[in-house]
Design a protein around this motif. Sequence first.
Motif, PDB file in Angstrom:
ATOM      1  N   VAL A   1       0.832  -1.274   0.229  1.00  0.00           N
ATOM      2  CA  VAL A   1      -0.049  -0.080   0.052  1.00  0.00           C
ATOM      3  C   VAL A   1       0.918   1.218  -0.201  1.00  0.00           C
ATOM      4  O   VAL A   1       0.388   2.320  -0.257  1.00  0.00           O
ATOM      5  N   TYR A   2       2.130   1.081   0.155  1.00  0.00           N
ATOM      6  CA  TYR A   2       3.087   2.231   0.139  1.00  0.00           C
ATOM      7  C   TYR A   2       4.440   1.800  -0.124  1.00  0.00           C
ATOM      8  O   TYR A   2       5.036   0.818   0.430  1.00  0.00           O
ATOM      9  N   GLN A   3       5.213   2.505  -0.969  1.00  0.00           N
ATOM     10  CA  GLN A   3       6.404   2.263  -1.524  1.00  0.00           C
ATOM     11  C   GLN A   3       7.041   3.458  -2.014  1.00  0.00           C
ATOM     12  O   GLN A   3       6.601   4.204  -2.699  1.00  0.00           O
ATOM     13  N   ARG A   4       7.920   3.887  -1.417  1.00  0.00           N
ATOM     14  CA  ARG A   4       8.895   5.109  -1.783  1.00  0.00           C
ATOM     15  C   ARG A   4      10.379   4.964  -1.380  1.00  0.00           C
ATOM     16  O   ARG A   4      10.834   4.478  -0.386  1.00  0.00           O
ATOM     17  N   GLN A   5      11.163   5.647  -2.340  1.00  0.00           N
ATOM     18  CA  GLN A   5      12.534   5.912  -1.898  1.00  0.00           C
ATOM     19  C   GLN A   5      12.410   7.611  -1.651  1.00  0.00           C
ATOM     20  O   GLN A   5      12.060   8.344  -2.586  1.00  0.00           O
ATOM     21  N   ILE A   6      13.150   7.766  -0.802  1.00  0.00           N
ATOM     22  CA  ILE A   6      13.121   9.472  -0.135  1.00  0.00           C
ATOM     23  C   ILE A   6      14.433   9.970  -0.316  1.00  0.00           C
ATOM     24  O   ILE A   6      15.168   9.606   0.678  1.00  0.00           O
ATOM     25  N   LEU A   7      14.769  10.675  -1.315  1.00  0.00           N
ATOM     26  CA  LEU A   7      16.250  11.308  -1.265  1.00  0.00           C
ATOM     27  C   LEU A   7      16.554  12.487  -0.549  1.00  0.00           C
ATOM     28  O   LEU A   7      15.624  13.485  -0.777  1.00  0.00           O
ATOM     29  N   GLN A   8      17.443  12.415   0.479  1.00  0.00           N
ATOM     30  CA  GLN A   8      17.489  13.585   1.113  1.00  0.00           C
ATOM     31  C   GLN A   8      19.075  13.766   1.196  1.00  0.00           C
ATOM     32  O   GLN A   8      19.849  12.934   1.312  1.00  0.00           O
ATOM     33  N   ARG A   9      19.461  14.988   1.005  1.00  0.00           N
ATOM     34  CA  ARG A   9      20.890  15.430   0.641  1.00  0.00           C
ATOM     35  C   ARG A   9      21.233  16.825   1.511  1.00  0.00           C
ATOM     36  O   ARG A   9      20.656  17.793   1.196  1.00  0.00           O
ATOM     37  N   ASP A  10      22.440  16.839   2.224  1.00  0.00           N
ATOM     38  CA  ASP A  10      22.720  18.176   2.772  1.00  0.00           C
ATOM     39  C   ASP A  10      24.333  17.959   2.612  1.00  0.00           C
ATOM     40  O   ASP A  10      24.977  17.094   2.238  1.00  0.00           O
ATOM     41  N   GLN A  11      25.065  19.267   2.799  1.00  0.00           N
ATOM     42  CA  GLN A  11      26.309  19.333   2.724  1.00  0.00           C
ATOM     43  C   GLN A  11      27.111  20.221   3.909  1.00  0.00           C
ATOM     44  O   GLN A  11      26.418  20.938   4.353  1.00  0.00           O
ATOM     45  N   ILE A  12      28.456  19.941   4.096  1.00  0.00           N
ATOM     46  CA  ILE A  12      28.943  20.396   5.145  1.00  0.00           C
ATOM     47  C   ILE A  12      30.513  21.044   4.669  1.00  0.00           C
ATOM     48  O   ILE A  12      31.164  20.095   3.879  1.00  0.00           O
ATOM     49  N   VAL A  13      30.854  22.104   4.871  1.00  0.00           N
ATOM     50  CA  VAL A  13      32.060  22.779   4.195  1.00  0.00           C
ATOM     51  C   VAL A  13      32.909  23.023   5.291  1.00  0.00           C
ATOM     52  O   VAL A  13      32.690  23.775   6.298  1.00  0.00           O
ATOM     53  N   VAL A  14      34.118  22.382   5.376  1.00  0.00           N
ATOM     54  CA  VAL A  14      35.150  22.682   6.402  1.00  0.00           C
ATOM     55  C   VAL A  14      36.363  23.319   5.583  1.00  0.00           C
ATOM     56  O   VAL A  14      36.917  22.924   4.767  1.00  0.00           O
ATOM     57  N   CYS A  15      36.783  24.476   6.285  1.00  0.00           N
ATOM     58  CA  CYS A  15      37.798  25.464   5.812  1.00  0.00           C
ATOM     59  C   CYS A  15      39.056  25.195   6.816  1.00  0.00           C
ATOM     60  O   CYS A  15      38.621  25.279   8.173  1.00  0.00           O
TER      61      CYS A  15
ATOM     62  N   ASP B   1      40.223  28.081   8.120  1.00  0.00           N
ATOM     63  CA  ASP B   1      39.926  28.951   9.271  1.00  0.00           C
ATOM     64  C   ASP B   1      38.454  28.903   9.460  1.00  0.00           C
ATOM     65  O   ASP B   1      38.188  30.015  10.259  1.00  0.00           O
ATOM     66  N   ARG B   2      37.727  28.029   9.156  1.00  0.00           N
ATOM     67  CA  ARG B   2      36.362  27.663   9.492  1.00  0.00           C
ATOM     68  C   ARG B   2      35.911  26.566   9.954  1.00  0.00           C
ATOM     69  O   ARG B   2      36.073  25.697   8.975  1.00  0.00           O
ATOM     70  N   SER B   3      35.572  25.838  11.254  1.00  0.00           N
ATOM     71  CA  SER B   3      35.221  24.759  11.322  1.00  0.00           C
ATOM     72  C   SER B   3      33.780  24.411  10.717  1.00  0.00           C
ATOM     73  O   SER B   3      32.964  25.660  10.664  1.00  0.00           O
ATOM     74  N   ALA B   4      33.535  23.114  10.555  1.00  0.00           N
ATOM     75  CA  ALA B   4      31.945  23.043  10.296  1.00  0.00           C
ATOM     76  C   ALA B   4      30.883  23.244  11.347  1.00  0.00           C
ATOM     77  O   ALA B   4      31.231  23.150  12.450  1.00  0.00           O
ATOM     78  N   ASN B   5      29.658  23.620  10.994  1.00  0.00           N
ATOM     79  CA  ASN B   5      28.703  24.193  11.871  1.00  0.00           C
ATOM     80  C   ASN B   5      28.030  23.143  12.436  1.00  0.00           C
ATOM     81  O   ASN B   5      27.151  23.113  13.433  1.00  0.00           O
ATOM     82  N   ARG B   6      28.241  21.894  11.918  1.00  0.00           N
ATOM     83  CA  ARG B   6      27.630  20.467  12.342  1.00  0.00           C
ATOM     84  C   ARG B   6      28.583  19.396  11.999  1.00  0.00           C
ATOM     85  O   ARG B   6      29.328  19.364  11.035  1.00  0.00           O
ATOM     86  N   SER B   7      28.286  18.297  12.694  1.00  0.00           N
ATOM     87  CA  SER B   7      29.053  17.165  12.449  1.00  0.00           C
ATOM     88  C   SER B   7      28.287  16.266  11.209  1.00  0.00           C
ATOM     89  O   SER B   7      27.090  16.415  11.176  1.00  0.00           O
ATOM     90  N   VAL B   8      28.963  15.117  10.799  1.00  0.00           N
ATOM     91  CA  VAL B   8      28.453  14.316   9.734  1.00  0.00           C
ATOM     92  C   VAL B   8      27.316  13.433  10.476  1.00  0.00           C
ATOM     93  O   VAL B   8      26.232  13.383   9.977  1.00  0.00           O
ATOM     94  N   PRO B   9      27.277  13.186  11.724  1.00  0.00           N
ATOM     95  CA  PRO B   9      26.309  12.243  12.640  1.00  0.00           C
ATOM     96  C   PRO B   9      25.180  13.196  12.880  1.00  0.00           C
ATOM     97  O   PRO B   9      24.093  12.994  12.665  1.00  0.00           O
ATOM     98  N   ASP B  10      25.220  14.654  13.094  1.00  0.00           N
ATOM     99  CA  ASP B  10      24.351  15.499  13.238  1.00  0.00           C
ATOM    100  C   ASP B  10      23.552  15.606  11.903  1.00  0.00           C
ATOM    101  O   ASP B  10      22.304  15.715  12.034  1.00  0.00           O
TER     102      ASP B  10
END
Length: 310
Positions: free
Chosen positions: A148-162, A164-173
């Motif tokens: 009665v229900y079947q779906r793939q739900i694609l979710q994506r986000d990114q983290i940039v580390v430089c 002079d600037r640390s990431a605002n969140r970790s990969v687990p977060d």
Amino acid sequence: MTVILAMTGGLVSAPASAETLDVAALYPARVRPAADVESLVVERFGGREGRALSFALEGMLAELSIYDQSYFRVVAERSTAPADAVLSGIANAVVENQSVEETRKECVEEDGNGKCLRKEDVKIKCQRRIVTLNPSLRMARIDDGAIVYQRQILQRDQIVVCPDRSANRSVPDTVDALIGNVVAEVRLDIAPVYRSDAIRVLEVRKGLDKDQSGRFRDALKATARNPQGACDIWAALDSEVPGQSSIVFNLALCAEQRGDLDDALRRYREAQALLPRERAINAAFDRINARSAAEADYAAREDRLSGNRP
């Protein structure tokens, strides 16, 4: 009535400068066969993130309520209690690293006191971590195995580390946030939602004299603090200037707000004859059709399940 706004991603919206009326109503699930299920088991999903996702879905489904009543009965996976359906799936997060460059302003010339005289753009190397979660989900009825229900739900986000600037969140977060997004999508897929929408009124006062135009403006001002008062003003004006397009539309919206959908449809049809290109009228027809379907589905489900309740 319980207004379910959590995990719906901005269900209430309107232009900041517009006058609106709030219309609260029940709307159908995206996948209506799934919404017919009364009790279900959430299996422990496969994959690295499967366990976390299944627990999050189980918690959401157990807490979900419509009209102050639990909508689903969630049965523990190894329980002997009967259930109508099983929700299963698999979830793995993938992290892709990419080298990227960012531009910074750096001082390239100073005076004798260390004050910067000239800055230039310089490139620095950074690391972009793209986190992707694309779980596969399936709900199947236990009695006949029908899906009665079947779906793939694609979710994506990114983290940039430089440097002079640390990431605002970790990969687990980030993975946890993506799991939350998936849960929000499933919630809208498989259960109706009671929500409030701020619907913009029409403000064109063509055809009104000075006194009527002033009262129309009073109605606009009253929409936020006294919507019934605004509707009463438009009703009085309608008797004086029948067929004024904004008044007809706004009275249709008033009827929709109070739940008189037959009157709302009648007035919206009248407004459509006056304003054939007004997109807000077609949107109103879509809302009313969806509301009628949701209430019919909910009533049929309650009738079907009433024999199972003490």
